[in-house]
Design a protein around this motif. Structure first.
Motif, PDB file in Angstrom:
ATOM      1  N   LEU A 133      11.861   7.774  -3.111  1.00 24.70           N
ATOM      2  CA  LEU A 133      10.489   7.670  -2.598  1.00 24.70           C
ATOM      3  C   LEU A 133      10.476   7.127  -1.179  1.00 24.70           C
ATOM      4  O   LEU A 133      11.178   6.179  -0.856  1.00 24.70           O
ATOM      5  CB  LEU A 133       9.671   6.706  -3.458  1.00 24.70           C
ATOM      6  CG  LEU A 133       8.938   7.250  -4.653  1.00 24.70           C
ATOM      7  CD1 LEU A 133       8.126   6.143  -5.304  1.00 24.70           C
ATOM      8  CD2 LEU A 133       8.056   8.419  -4.314  1.00 24.70           C
ATOM      9  N   GLU A 134       9.641   7.734  -0.342  1.00 26.36           N
ATOM     10  CA  GLU A 134       9.434   7.244   1.009  1.00 26.36           C
ATOM     11  C   GLU A 134       8.074   6.584   1.164  1.00 26.36           C
ATOM     12  O   GLU A 134       7.907   5.708   2.008  1.00 26.36           O
ATOM     13  CB  GLU A 134       9.578   8.392   2.014  1.00 26.36           C
ATOM     14  CG  GLU A 134      10.997   8.918   2.087  1.00 26.36           C
ATOM     15  CD  GLU A 134      11.151  10.044   3.086  1.00 26.36           C
ATOM     16  OE1 GLU A 134      10.187  10.356   3.816  1.00 26.36           O
ATOM     17  OE2 GLU A 134      12.251  10.603   3.145  1.00 26.36           O
ATOM     18  N   ASN A 135       7.099   7.019   0.370  1.00 29.38           N
ATOM     19  CA  ASN A 135       5.750   6.476   0.428  1.00 29.38           C
ATOM     20  C   ASN A 135       5.278   6.148  -0.977  1.00 29.38           C
ATOM     21  O   ASN A 135       5.378   6.991  -1.873  1.00 29.38           O
ATOM     22  CB  ASN A 135       4.782   7.491   1.051  1.00 29.38           C
ATOM     23  CG  ASN A 135       5.178   7.853   2.463  1.00 29.38           C
ATOM     24  OD1 ASN A 135       5.192   7.006   3.336  1.00 29.38           O
ATOM     25  ND2 ASN A 135       5.517   9.116   2.678  1.00 29.38           N
ATOM     26  N   LEU A 136       4.756   4.946  -1.156  1.00 27.38           N
ATOM     27  CA  LEU A 136       4.227   4.527  -2.450  1.00 27.38           C
ATOM     28  C   LEU A 136       2.851   3.917  -2.240  1.00 27.38           C
ATOM     29  O   LEU A 136       2.718   2.860  -1.615  1.00 27.38           O
ATOM     30  CB  LEU A 136       5.165   3.520  -3.124  1.00 27.38           C
ATOM     31  CG  LEU A 136       4.755   3.014  -4.506  1.00 27.38           C
ATOM     32  CD1 LEU A 136       4.590   4.170  -5.489  1.00 27.38           C
ATOM     33  CD2 LEU A 136       5.770   2.010  -5.026  1.00 27.38           C
ATOM     34  N   PHE A 137       1.825   4.620  -2.707  1.00 29.64           N
ATOM     35  CA  PHE A 137       0.444   4.192  -2.567  1.00 29.64           C
ATOM     36  C   PHE A 137      -0.122   3.898  -3.955  1.00 29.64           C
ATOM     37  O   PHE A 137      -0.349   4.821  -4.732  1.00 29.64           O
ATOM     38  CB  PHE A 137      -0.403   5.287  -1.903  1.00 29.64           C
ATOM     39  CG  PHE A 137       0.039   5.633  -0.512  1.00 29.64           C
ATOM     40  CD1 PHE A 137      -0.452   4.925   0.573  1.00 29.64           C
ATOM     41  CD2 PHE A 137       0.933   6.661  -0.285  1.00 29.64           C
ATOM     42  CE1 PHE A 137      -0.050   5.238   1.865  1.00 29.64           C
ATOM     43  CE2 PHE A 137       1.337   6.986   0.995  1.00 29.64           C
ATOM     44  CZ  PHE A 137       0.838   6.278   2.076  1.00 29.64           C
ATOM     45  N   LEU A 138      -0.312   2.633  -4.265  1.00 30.92           N
ATOM     46  CA  LEU A 138      -0.879   2.218  -5.550  1.00 30.92           C
ATOM     47  C   LEU A 138      -2.078   1.297  -5.344  1.00 30.92           C
ATOM     48  O   LEU A 138      -2.382   0.474  -6.195  1.00 30.92           O
ATOM     49  CB  LEU A 138       0.197   1.522  -6.403  1.00 30.92           C
ATOM     50  CG  LEU A 138       1.347   2.404  -6.877  1.00 30.92           C
ATOM     51  CD1 LEU A 138       2.433   1.571  -7.541  1.00 30.92           C
ATOM     52  CD2 LEU A 138       0.850   3.483  -7.822  1.00 30.92           C
ATOM     53  N   SER A 139      -2.752   1.448  -4.250  1.00 34.45           N
ATOM     54  CA  SER A 139      -3.887   0.595  -3.913  1.00 34.45           C
ATOM     55  C   SER A 139      -5.109   0.947  -4.742  1.00 34.45           C
ATOM     56  O   SER A 139      -5.246   2.066  -5.234  1.00 34.45           O
ATOM     57  CB  SER A 139      -4.218   0.743  -2.431  1.00 34.45           C
ATOM     58  OG  SER A 139      -3.096   0.386  -1.668  1.00 34.45           O
ATOM     59  N   ARG A 140      -5.975  -0.060  -4.904  1.00 37.43           N
ATOM     60  CA  ARG A 140      -7.271   0.098  -5.594  1.00 37.43           C
ATOM     61  C   ARG A 140      -7.124   0.655  -7.010  1.00 37.43           C
ATOM     62  O   ARG A 140      -7.851   1.535  -7.420  1.00 37.43           O
ATOM     63  CB  ARG A 140      -8.185   1.000  -4.764  1.00 37.43           C
ATOM     64  CG  ARG A 140      -8.491   0.448  -3.407  1.00 37.43           C
ATOM     65  CD  ARG A 140      -9.456   1.339  -2.657  1.00 37.43           C
ATOM     66  NE  ARG A 140      -9.759   0.732  -1.371  1.00 37.43           N
ATOM     67  CZ  ARG A 140      -9.690   1.378  -0.218  1.00 37.43           C
ATOM     68  NH1 ARG A 140      -9.353   2.644  -0.187  1.00 37.43           N
ATOM     69  NH2 ARG A 140      -9.984   0.756   0.904  1.00 37.43           N
ATOM     70  N   ASN A 141      -6.161   0.118  -7.745  1.00 37.34           N
ATOM     71  CA  ASN A 141      -5.916   0.565  -9.123  1.00 37.34           C
ATOM     72  C   ASN A 141      -6.084  -0.545 -10.153  1.00 37.34           C
ATOM     73  O   ASN A 141      -5.719  -0.345 -11.304  1.00 37.34           O
ATOM     74  CB  ASN A 141      -4.510   1.162  -9.241  1.00 37.34           C
ATOM     75  CG  ASN A 141      -4.448   2.575  -8.738  1.00 37.34           C
ATOM     76  OD1 ASN A 141      -5.179   3.431  -9.204  1.00 37.34           O
ATOM     77  ND2 ASN A 141      -3.589   2.815  -7.767  1.00 37.34           N
ATOM     78  N   GLN A 142      -6.546  -1.713  -9.747  1.00 38.82           N
ATOM     79  CA  GLN A 142      -6.700  -2.842 -10.672  1.00 38.82           C
ATOM     80  C   GLN A 142      -5.374  -3.250 -11.302  1.00 38.82           C
ATOM     81  O   GLN A 142      -5.337  -3.732 -12.433  1.00 38.82           O
ATOM     82  CB  GLN A 142      -7.731  -2.513 -11.767  1.00 38.82           C
ATOM     83  CG  GLN A 142      -9.099  -2.114 -11.263  1.00 38.82           C
ATOM     84  CD  GLN A 142      -9.800  -3.235 -10.540  1.00 38.82           C
ATOM     85  OE1 GLN A 142      -9.813  -4.366 -11.017  1.00 38.82           O
ATOM     86  NE2 GLN A 142     -10.386  -2.953  -9.392  1.00 38.82           N
ATOM     87  N   LEU A 143      -4.260  -3.054 -10.576  1.00 36.95           N
ATOM     88  CA  LEU A 143      -2.951  -3.457 -11.087  1.00 36.95           C
ATOM     89  C   LEU A 143      -2.909  -4.970 -11.251  1.00 36.95           C
ATOM     90  O   LEU A 143      -3.390  -5.706 -10.392  1.00 36.95           O
ATOM     91  CB  LEU A 143      -1.839  -3.024 -10.139  1.00 36.95           C
ATOM     92  CG  LEU A 143      -1.657  -1.522  -9.934  1.00 36.95           C
ATOM     93  CD1 LEU A 143      -0.580  -1.262  -8.893  1.00 36.95           C
ATOM     94  CD2 LEU A 143      -1.326  -0.826 -11.237  1.00 36.95           C
TER      95      LEU A 143
END
Length: 116
Positions: free
Chosen positions: A7-17
């Motif tokens: 992976l080069e990009n990981l976007f997990l924003s705004r997911n209530q993690l």
């Protein structure tokens, strides 16, 4: 995270993690962008994040991360943007981060009490 080593990009924003950032994040050594902002992540930034030598963008703002900002972030020589605002960081801001030559954006407002 073992399956995602390329992976080069990981976007997990705004997911209530919830929970903490796993130390295994340091195994994703091809990451260029890591965006985990606007979640409910708690705990400390794992020191293994210093293994992400290709990282240019690290966005962790608007979580409930706490403790000191790790000096291991100073190992991220390619880092251009660092967003740590609106967390619960306290203590002395690491001079190692301020020494990053490629850093263009640094957001650390709205934290507990950072000393410079």
């Amino acid at each position: 995270l073992e399956k995602f080593r390329n992976l080069e990009n990981l976007f997990l924003s705004r997911n209530q993690l919830k929970g903490s950032i796993p130390s295994e994040i340091g195994n994703l050594t091809n990451l260029v962008k890591l965006c985990l902002f606007e979640n409910k992540l708690c705990g400390k930034i794992p020191m293994e994040i210093g293994n992400l030598q290709k990282l240019k963008h690290l966005w962790l703002h608007k979580n409930c991360l706490e403790g000191e900002i790790p000096k291991d972030l100073g190992k991220l020589s390619e880092l251009e943007e660092l967003g740590l605002s609106s967390n619960k960081f306290a203590g002395r801001f690491p001079t190692e981060v301020l020494s990053l030559k490629n850093l263009k954006v640094l957001l650390v407002n709205r934290n507990e009490s950072l000393d410079w």
